[in-house]
Design a protein around this motif. Sequence first.
Motif, PDB file in Angstrom:
ATOM      1  N   GLU A  10      17.777  -8.820 -33.163  1.00 23.43           N
ATOM      2  CA  GLU A  10      18.004 -10.180 -33.677  1.00 23.43           C
ATOM      3  C   GLU A  10      17.472 -11.266 -32.737  1.00 23.43           C
ATOM      4  O   GLU A  10      17.373 -12.427 -33.110  1.00 23.43           O
ATOM      5  CB  GLU A  10      19.483 -10.426 -33.983  1.00 23.43           C
ATOM      6  N   ASN A  11      17.111 -10.896 -31.525  1.00 26.07           N
ATOM      7  CA  ASN A  11      16.561 -11.854 -30.564  1.00 26.07           C
ATOM      8  C   ASN A  11      15.038 -11.844 -30.512  1.00 26.07           C
ATOM      9  O   ASN A  11      14.445 -12.568 -29.702  1.00 26.07           O
ATOM     10  CB  ASN A  11      17.095 -11.561 -29.157  1.00 26.07           C
ATOM     11  N   ALA A  12      14.390 -11.059 -31.358  1.00 26.23           N
ATOM     12  CA  ALA A  12      12.935 -10.888 -31.268  1.00 26.23           C
ATOM     13  C   ALA A  12      12.183 -12.203 -31.412  1.00 26.23           C
ATOM     14  O   ALA A  12      11.280 -12.500 -30.626  1.00 26.23           O
ATOM     15  CB  ALA A  12      12.446  -9.874 -32.298  1.00 26.23           C
ATOM     16  N   ARG A  13      12.538 -13.017 -32.395  1.00 31.57           N
ATOM     17  CA  ARG A  13      11.802 -14.269 -32.571  1.00 31.57           C
ATOM     18  C   ARG A  13      12.008 -15.205 -31.384  1.00 31.57           C
ATOM     19  O   ARG A  13      11.049 -15.786 -30.856  1.00 31.57           O
ATOM     20  CB  ARG A  13      12.196 -14.971 -33.865  1.00 31.57           C
ATOM     21  N   ILE A  14      13.245 -15.346 -30.960  1.00 28.85           N
ATOM     22  CA  ILE A  14      13.521 -16.245 -29.842  1.00 28.85           C
ATOM     23  C   ILE A  14      12.819 -15.754 -28.578  1.00 28.85           C
ATOM     24  O   ILE A  14      12.279 -16.544 -27.811  1.00 28.85           O
ATOM     25  CB  ILE A  14      15.041 -16.388 -29.628  1.00 28.85           C
ATOM     26  N   PHE A  15      12.794 -14.445 -28.378  1.00 29.11           N
ATOM     27  CA  PHE A  15      12.089 -13.880 -27.228  1.00 29.11           C
ATOM     28  C   PHE A  15      10.610 -14.260 -27.272  1.00 29.11           C
ATOM     29  O   PHE A  15      10.041 -14.710 -26.274  1.00 29.11           O
ATOM     30  CB  PHE A  15      12.260 -12.356 -27.210  1.00 29.11           C
ATOM     31  N   CYS A  16       9.988 -14.113 -28.427  1.00 29.36           N
ATOM     32  CA  CYS A  16       8.576 -14.498 -28.577  1.00 29.36           C
ATOM     33  C   CYS A  16       8.386 -15.992 -28.301  1.00 29.36           C
ATOM     34  O   CYS A  16       7.429 -16.391 -27.625  1.00 29.36           O
ATOM     35  CB  CYS A  16       8.082 -14.169 -29.985  1.00 29.36           C
ATOM     36  N   GLU A  17       9.295 -16.808 -28.813  1.00 27.19           N
ATOM     37  CA  GLU A  17       9.205 -18.256 -28.611  1.00 27.19           C
ATOM     38  C   GLU A  17       9.346 -18.621 -27.128  1.00 27.19           C
ATOM     39  O   GLU A  17       8.636 -19.499 -26.622  1.00 27.19           O
ATOM     40  CB  GLU A  17      10.266 -18.982 -29.426  1.00 27.19           C
ATOM     41  N   ILE A  18      10.246 -17.951 -26.436  1.00 28.42           N
ATOM     42  CA  ILE A  18      10.443 -18.228 -25.006  1.00 28.42           C
ATOM     43  C   ILE A  18       9.186 -17.860 -24.220  1.00 28.42           C
ATOM     44  O   ILE A  18       8.707 -18.642 -23.400  1.00 28.42           O
ATOM     45  CB  ILE A  18      11.682 -17.482 -24.464  1.00 28.42           C
ATOM     46  N   LEU A  19       8.647 -16.665 -24.476  1.00 25.00           N
ATOM     47  CA  LEU A  19       7.427 -16.267 -23.772  1.00 25.00           C
ATOM     48  C   LEU A  19       6.309 -17.261 -24.035  1.00 25.00           C
ATOM     49  O   LEU A  19       5.597 -17.667 -23.112  1.00 25.00           O
ATOM     50  CB  LEU A  19       6.983 -14.866 -24.191  1.00 25.00           C
ATOM     51  N   ALA A  20       6.160 -17.664 -25.291  1.00 23.19           N
ATOM     52  CA  ALA A  20       5.110 -18.622 -25.648  1.00 23.19           C
ATOM     53  C   ALA A  20       5.301 -19.943 -24.907  1.00 23.19           C
ATOM     54  O   ALA A  20       4.342 -20.519 -24.389  1.00 23.19           O
ATOM     55  CB  ALA A  20       5.097 -18.835 -27.156  1.00 23.19           C
ATOM     56  N   SER A  21       6.533 -20.413 -24.844  1.00 21.48           N
ATOM     57  CA  SER A  21       6.785 -21.699 -24.187  1.00 21.48           C
ATOM     58  C   SER A  21       6.473 -21.640 -22.692  1.00 21.48           C
ATOM     59  O   SER A  21       6.051 -22.631 -22.101  1.00 21.48           O
ATOM     60  CB  SER A  21       8.225 -22.165 -24.413  1.00 21.48           C
ATOM     61  N   LEU A  22       6.645 -20.478 -22.086  1.00 21.12           N
ATOM     62  CA  LEU A  22       6.362 -20.327 -20.659  1.00 21.12           C
ATOM     63  C   LEU A  22       4.886 -20.535 -20.331  1.00 21.12           C
ATOM     64  O   LEU A  22       4.542 -20.921 -19.215  1.00 21.12           O
ATOM     65  CB  LEU A  22       6.795 -18.942 -20.169  1.00 21.12           C
ATOM     66  N   ILE A  23       4.020 -20.277 -21.310  1.00 16.74           N
ATOM     67  CA  ILE A  23       2.571 -20.392 -21.054  1.00 16.74           C
ATOM     68  C   ILE A  23       1.928 -21.545 -21.823  1.00 16.74           C
ATOM     69  O   ILE A  23       0.704 -21.683 -21.835  1.00 16.74           O
ATOM     70  CB  ILE A  23       1.845 -19.067 -21.373  1.00 16.74           C
ATOM     71  N   GLY A  24       2.736 -22.358 -22.477  1.00 13.46           N
ATOM     72  CA  GLY A  24       2.193 -23.513 -23.181  1.00 13.46           C
ATOM     73  C   GLY A  24       1.593 -23.183 -24.532  1.00 13.46           C
ATOM     74  O   GLY A  24       0.617 -23.801 -24.956  1.00 13.46           O
ATOM     75  N   TYR A  25       2.166 -22.208 -25.226  1.00 12.23           N
ATOM     76  CA  TYR A  25       1.711 -21.839 -26.565  1.00 12.23           C
ATOM     77  C   TYR A  25       2.807 -22.200 -27.563  1.00 12.23           C
ATOM     78  O   TYR A  25       3.979 -21.929 -27.316  1.00 12.23           O
ATOM     79  CB  TYR A  25       1.397 -20.340 -26.637  1.00 12.23           C
ATOM     80  N   GLU A  26       2.435 -22.767 -28.684  1.00 11.74           N
ATOM     81  CA  GLU A  26       3.402 -23.136 -29.722  1.00 11.74           C
ATOM     82  C   GLU A  26       3.529 -21.987 -30.712  1.00 11.74           C
ATOM     83  O   GLU A  26       2.663 -21.791 -31.565  1.00 11.74           O
ATOM     84  CB  GLU A  26       2.939 -24.404 -30.440  1.00 11.74           C
ATOM     85  N   PHE A  27       4.579 -21.189 -30.567  1.00  9.35           N
ATOM     86  CA  PHE A  27       4.840 -20.058 -31.456  1.00  9.35           C
ATOM     87  C   PHE A  27       5.509 -20.606 -32.710  1.00  9.35           C
ATOM     88  O   PHE A  27       6.612 -21.135 -32.662  1.00  9.35           O
ATOM     89  CB  PHE A  27       5.763 -19.058 -30.745  1.00  9.35           C
ATOM     90  N   ASP A  28       4.830 -20.492 -33.860  1.00 12.74           N
ATOM     91  CA  ASP A  28       5.348 -21.112 -35.080  1.00 12.74           C
ATOM     92  C   ASP A  28       5.710 -20.076 -36.140  1.00 12.74           C
ATOM     93  O   ASP A  28       5.692 -18.863 -35.882  1.00 12.74           O
ATOM     94  CB  ASP A  28       4.359 -22.149 -35.620  1.00 12.74           C
ATOM     95  N   ASP A  29       6.018 -20.556 -37.330  1.00 16.29           N
ATOM     96  CA  ASP A  29       6.440 -19.671 -38.420  1.00 16.29           C
ATOM     97  C   ASP A  29       5.369 -18.647 -38.795  1.00 16.29           C
ATOM     98  O   ASP A  29       5.693 -17.513 -39.152  1.00 16.29           O
ATOM     99  CB  ASP A  29       6.827 -20.485 -39.655  1.00 16.29           C
ATOM    100  N   LEU A  30       4.102 -19.032 -38.747  1.00 18.27           N
ATOM    101  CA  LEU A  30       3.033 -18.087 -39.073  1.00 18.27           C
ATOM    102  C   LEU A  30       2.943 -16.981 -38.031  1.00 18.27           C
ATOM    103  O   LEU A  30       2.708 -15.813 -38.376  1.00 18.27           O
ATOM    104  CB  LEU A  30       1.697 -18.810 -39.217  1.00 18.27           C
TER     105      LEU A  30
END
Length: 106
Positions: A10-30
């Motif tokens: 259940e944390n998979a999306r948030i985990f992806c979003e956190i990793l993305a934010s660490l490197i300056g990537y905007e992880f979105d719905d797509l």
Amino acid sequence: MIHAGWIKEENARIFCEILASLIGYEFDDLDWQAVECALPDTDDEQEERWYGYPLVGRVTRLDLRLAQAVGGSVVSVEVYGDPNDVLRGQVELACDVAAAYGMSRT
């Protein structure tokens, strides 16, 4: 490899979003739709059935590999890249938190 471990499903999306934010990537719905659709066909016991997803940010690139744990409610993860010590620690912490706690988006 930067880090390998597992996280609560259940944390998979948030985990992806956190990793993305660490490197300056905007992880979105797509982005999430691509990962979410691929996960059911993965199997962490079969190397060829892991799913890879690149996160290309302003700072650096991380390559994320994910696979469902057979019969469980966790997702195995591997994170690859060329991090500095700070980013390595942040990735490890994000994985540890996503494995131990329930996380939600607010």
